[in-house]
Design an enzyme around this catalytic site. Structure first.
Site, mmCIF file in Angstrom:
data_model
loop_
_atom_site.group_PDB
_atom_site.id
_atom_site.type_symbol
_atom_site.label_atom_id
_atom_site.label_comp_id
_atom_site.label_asym_id
_atom_site.label_seq_id
_atom_site.Cartn_x
_atom_site.Cartn_y
_atom_site.Cartn_z
ATOM 1 N N GLY B 184 3.346 19.892 60.483
ATOM 2 C CA GLY B 184 2.032 19.413 60.878
ATOM 3 C C GLY B 184 1.466 20.299 61.964
ATOM 4 N N GLU B 436 11.029 12.927 58.144
ATOM 5 C CA GLU B 436 12.024 12.666 59.194
ATOM 6 C C GLU B 436 13.277 11.995 58.655
ATOM 7 O OE1 GLU B 436 11.909 13.805 62.169
ATOM 8 O OE2 GLU B 436 9.922 14.650 61.861
#
Lengths: 684, 684
Positions: B184, B436
């Site tokens: 990101g 994650e």
């Protein structure tokens, strides 16, 4: 670090390791029209109008305009290839629409407006409207749902008030909540609406909801007619090329002949009358709705097939985690967990295909029979069909929506990219659990029918009578199932995991579950009533368990259709074996997932054997997994997925799709403030 | 037809019927910072830069530009309100970011880059980089994932080759699959990347993956530096204002000092050395990752709270189906099935809040203790934390994603509209199950730790030793649970539905399940190994069951945190009662959903009592349902939903949002052909 895998090579190896004849399965799925389908697809794919290049950066207006052009071109190709557009359930029509692989704003014209005219209008009306529909001079939509009223049709507020003097109806949406809302094709494309309204006759009596053909836009200029306010309801989660619309009608006048008059009418003398009301003919008025639900079952199969194709192919080329040698990464398709999350949906896709095919054939045969006067349908058969379609629509579209999302997640982060094909597939699909009978409402419909059957068995019209009434019905198995329930309460014995891999055994267990939950819910409702509670309260308190009844019934219907197919000899040899594995996996995973429903039907050892049997079947399916999705025969054009490409060149095309993205046309993007802001331009 | 409902009146009545003090609950959820939160929100909402008007028709580029402006303005407001941006886990930072109610392209700068610098860089490096980060002269991102490599960090292909002569590293992504992919903020916003690469020292030895600070864009012009190819990876399912990016590095040279050097370094002599390697300090290097997972647990609570607010308020104003009088339609919130599908997620949202809060406090205390040298952490504690966070991240984000979608469907068709607020909430949230640590991979992490604990108990270091080692750990309950398992195998007795409404009892049952499944899986793995199978094969065959171990463990942890809260006296009286009901509902629905897991722990009557207990608790929660979502205190600005408005004026605003849609700016939309077509312009 091991060298990166040769992804194309991995897929080639998968294909050479599979020992099934894919084309035999493809032919089955294509209703033996594979060549014709490929002809249609090749015409569509070679025409630039149908370009499906990534367009996530275009506005809805642009996307809608392009989709309109596709509609026009599709009609042209249909004429050239002599594909009839008159029957939206015909295999060729379905193939044509699927070949376009995009939302068509006019789909509800073919899918609901035309079938409604055919079904609910009398011969004279049909003669007038169908030709106008055929060449799209009239483009119609089906305007039932209102802003404040969905599933409860009785609650609709739109009125059609008859005036004897002028022989006309005045149609109005008198309140905000009565605004027609959601009809597909209504917003911008349609010029005519089939409006569902409360009919108030000239005596002022409310005759309930009826259908009225209401012109809403000028046939030449396409401008809204006087009294009509119409527009698009705005952006949605998906399906954004379709113009779902809203419609306000302010005393719009239509002639008497625009009421759909096959089953009821206001006659020339202003008198309301029901006609053609013999049992079997009248029921055909439900057939449009039933057909749409049957189509949803079939589409659930197709949508899952697409998701499985992408995720299983990708799982064969994606590697992760070292193997025992530490030198090579493993294909993620070799992880049992990945097989567990994907192969269940593969099995579901095949299962839904067989059920969808069977129930559509059944509907068609009833429709033909009734229209030709050669077949009558009892209220038990109609009720049974309604029960089957309600639960199958809910079950299959719930599983498909969940399955597409799980297939997406099985591709890891890359599944989140538009280039994976999943976002469009998923968000477009996600309307299905709420349209055409919400999946949380529909189980009540199934429950009502099955509880009525239970009542007949218990209160005893005599088992023979009940058996005669329900002969040939899907729910027939319950009669025997309920009887055996009281006779035999011992747990089913499963000796080993291997013994659980047995379609007949699984079907038996599923039937026991369905029968038992039905009896439990029936008993609990009777107890509630016996204690003096209101029926509506008891019913409300039972809704959660009624959903279990419906779910269990769906399990039986699906497994039964698959079993019928296995016995049909449509496939043989290794292909039949592969189908048997899928059928077993489907049944085993139903038991595994809802294990709590089988308490006392299976003992703990039995459930443990089922869990182990699932793993055994996954191992059997593994070598044919790529073959079984190849058999769906989706072209890359239809898949629109860099991850699911037939050639396996995933990473090369992933990179290309990034490089072409409009975000990369400029290196530095300046911050801009939106509406009325101060226009900050400082760089980061 | 009954008159349409007065929707505002319906909500007012709900609020006056509720008997709980909402503000006490709000204060709890706000960590007693409600006034501060409202101050922050009011600053954001009154500033036109943060306009969140519907923008589904803007291009990604425009949306991204606007979001950049929000970032700049947010930093300005943070300075004015003295909110520190240095700690992304501080309540004020979280409140500020949530107040913006939009994706911020720079979020990973604060959320991962800065924490990484703090955690992995030595004092000198920190002194250099943190000030640059603070004023966003350096905007960073965290570049770990590669196109072909996700969870298996050891498999990363990017290399950092040390050259002794020039005291520099040469960083390269030598293959297509090694292209950094997904980070990101990388695509367009960041000028610096924390690159994870295989360190090759000057002897040619591979020292494993390490972190390197790599400048990628010119700090002044923002143009990519020589050897750097960087861009956005294209449109996604959601989160489209964030510029997830790709990065190719062609022999980019960075100085030796740009390796993160707190725990290992190449020293000035070119020698690789590990430093600070005492047990507890080194473990802190995991803390960034652990914090992100803890944040995901907290965010799962918030996202569900938002979905519940919209769907429960809407269910209170939406009416459908006549009541017993036939004169009024019922609020859909009065249908037990609607309560069943919504209140479980309401209970989950509260449950996740308490677990998220507890585990974040635990992490913070460890971090502080270790950094200050006042606390040491044993490998058992680190393993236990890792196990808890892995399963909680997976469990909570799975439930939240499913819950948002089910809340959307509970709003019927209208939930499919962008104006409902659901599409943005849902599609943005859907990244969480795969980021994650994929939710299908993480349970293995939990399983490994718990199986190790099981091994220690069985192989007998002696129970006393094991108890000492695991003292204070989340998994401690398993020691006793496993012991009791062999001592006592009788089913738990539940006498009645009422008796099942008991947090202590539910916790006991959940612990029994967790202990039992763990032992079953452990036994099955040992049997497999005993038969001579390879460990990797046995492990692979056990993955599906290991996921059940992890899931069962999560159930205990969540119920335990809720129980700890109930005993804490933070709330009292009716508010505490309401919380108890939510805790019971959460536990009961876990048992109801996974009933098959409890075979032999509960008999069939026990399970039936649990099903009935669920209904009893739903009835208790019903009068406070709107109050319990009001307590989340979302402003209309944050909800962005016409359906979830505080004032209940749903239909008026639904209509306004349609009328303003860009599709309605022109009456007639012309079909246009896309790329290179023949430009059809015929009207329909």
């Amino acid at each position: 670090m091991p060298p990166p895998p040769n992804t194309s090579e991995l897929l080639r190896t998968e294909r050479s390791n599979s020992n099934i004849n894919i084309s035999a399965i493809t032919a089955l799925l294509d209703h033996n029209l594979t060549l014709r389908r490929r002809e249609i697809e090749s015409r569509i794919e070679s025409c630039p109008t149908f370009s499906n290049l990534p367009n996530a950066n275009l506005s809805r207006l642009e996307l809608h305009s392009r989709a309109l052009a596709k509609h026009i071109k599709m009609m042209e190709i249909a004429r050239q290839l002599r594909i009839s557009l008159d029957d939206c359930t015909s295999p060729e029509f379905v193939m044509l629409v699927q070949a376009v692989a995009d939302d068509l704003p006019t789909l509800l014209h073919w899918g609901m407006f035309v079938p409604n005219i055919k079904c609910l209008c009398d011969d004279e009306q049909t003669k007038k409207w169908l030709p106008l529909c055929s060449d799209c001079r009239v483009v119609g939509c089906y305007a039932q749902t209102e802003m404040g009223h969905g599933s409860n049709v009785r609650g609709l507020e739109t009125t059609a008030v008859y005036d004897k003097a002028t022989e006309s109806f005045t149609i109005s949406t008198p309140t905000l909540t009565s605004t027609k809302f959601w009809p597909g094709s209504l917003g911008k494309s349609a010029n005519t609406a089939m409006v569902i309204a409360q009919l108030i006759d000239s005596t002022g009596a409310n005759r309930g909801v009826h259908n009225f053909i209401v012109p809403i836009r000028d046939l030449n200029t396409h401008s809204p007619l006087p009294g009509v306010t119409v527009g698009d309801i705005g952006s949605k989660l998906g399906y954004n090329k379709m113009d779902n619309g809203y419609l306000k009608l302010d005393r719009v006048v239509i002639p008497r002949e625009n009421m759909a008059m096959r089953f009821s009418q206001i006659n020339a003398n202003g008198i309301y009358e029901k006609i053609n009301l013999d049992d079997s003919t009248a029921k055909i008025s439900y057939i449009t709705m039933m057909q749409v639900r049957a189509q949803i079952v079939a589409m659930a199969s197709t949508a899952l097939a697409q998701a499985c194709t992408i995720s299983i192919r990708y799982s064969a080329v994606r590697t992760q985690g070292f193997d025992a040698t530490g030198k090579k990464e493993r294909q993620i398709l070799d992880y049992v967990q990945q097989q567990h999350r994907l192969f269940g949906y593969l099995a579901s896709s095949y299962t839904f295909f067989f059920s969808g095919r069977r129930i559509m054939e059944n509907l068609k045969s009833i429709e033909r029979g009734v229209l030709e006067g050669t077949r009558s349908v009892s209220k038990y058969q109609i009720g049974d069909l309604h029960a089957s379609l309600s639960t199958l629509k809910a079950f299959c579209s719930t599983v498909a929506a969940e399955g597409i999302e799980n297939c997406r997640r099985a591709c890891g982060g890359h599944g989140y990219l538009v280039a994976s094909g999943f976002p469009e597939l998923l968000t477009t699909y996600q309307q299905n659990p709420t349209v055409e009978g919400d999946n949380y409402m529909l189980p009540q419909q199934t429950g009502k029918v099955l509880l009525k059957l239970l009542g007949a068995i218990i209160d005893g019209d005599g088992v023979d009578t009940v058996e005669a009434e329900w002969a040939g019905c899907d729910a027939f198995y319950l009669i025997d199932g309920i009887r055996r329930l009281s006779e035999n309460s011992a747990a089913e014995v499963i000796e080993s995991p291997e013994a659980a891999i047995d379609v007949a055994l699984l079907l038996k267990i599923l039937k026991r579950r369905s029968s038992r939950i039905l009896v439990e819910v029936g008993t609990s409702i009777n107890e509630g009533l016996g204690e003096g509670a209101e029926l509506s309260e008891v019913w409300n308190d039972s809704l959660v368990q009624i959903a279990r009844v419906s779910n269990a019934h769906a399990g039986v219907l699906l497994m039964q259709s698959f079993d019928d197919f296995l016995k049909s000899e449509e496939l043989t040899g290794k292909e039949l074996d592969a189908m048997k594995q899928l059928a077993c996996l489907f049944g085993l995973m139903l038991v595994e997932k809802d294990a709590g429903d089988f308490q006392d039907i299976l003992d703990k050892a039995g459930v443990d054997h089922v869990r182990k049997a699932v793993l055994l079947v996954l191992k059997k399916i593994r070598p044919n997994a790529v073959g079984l999705v190849d058999a769906f025969d989706f072209s890359d054009f239809r898949l629109k997925s860099v991850l699911g490409r037939y050639d396996g060149e995933v990473y090369e095309h992933l990179m290309k799709s990034c490089e072409a993205d409009m975000m990369n046309r400029q290196q530095v993007i300046q911050p801009v403030v939106s509406l009325g802001g101060s226009g900050l331009t400082s760089k980061l």
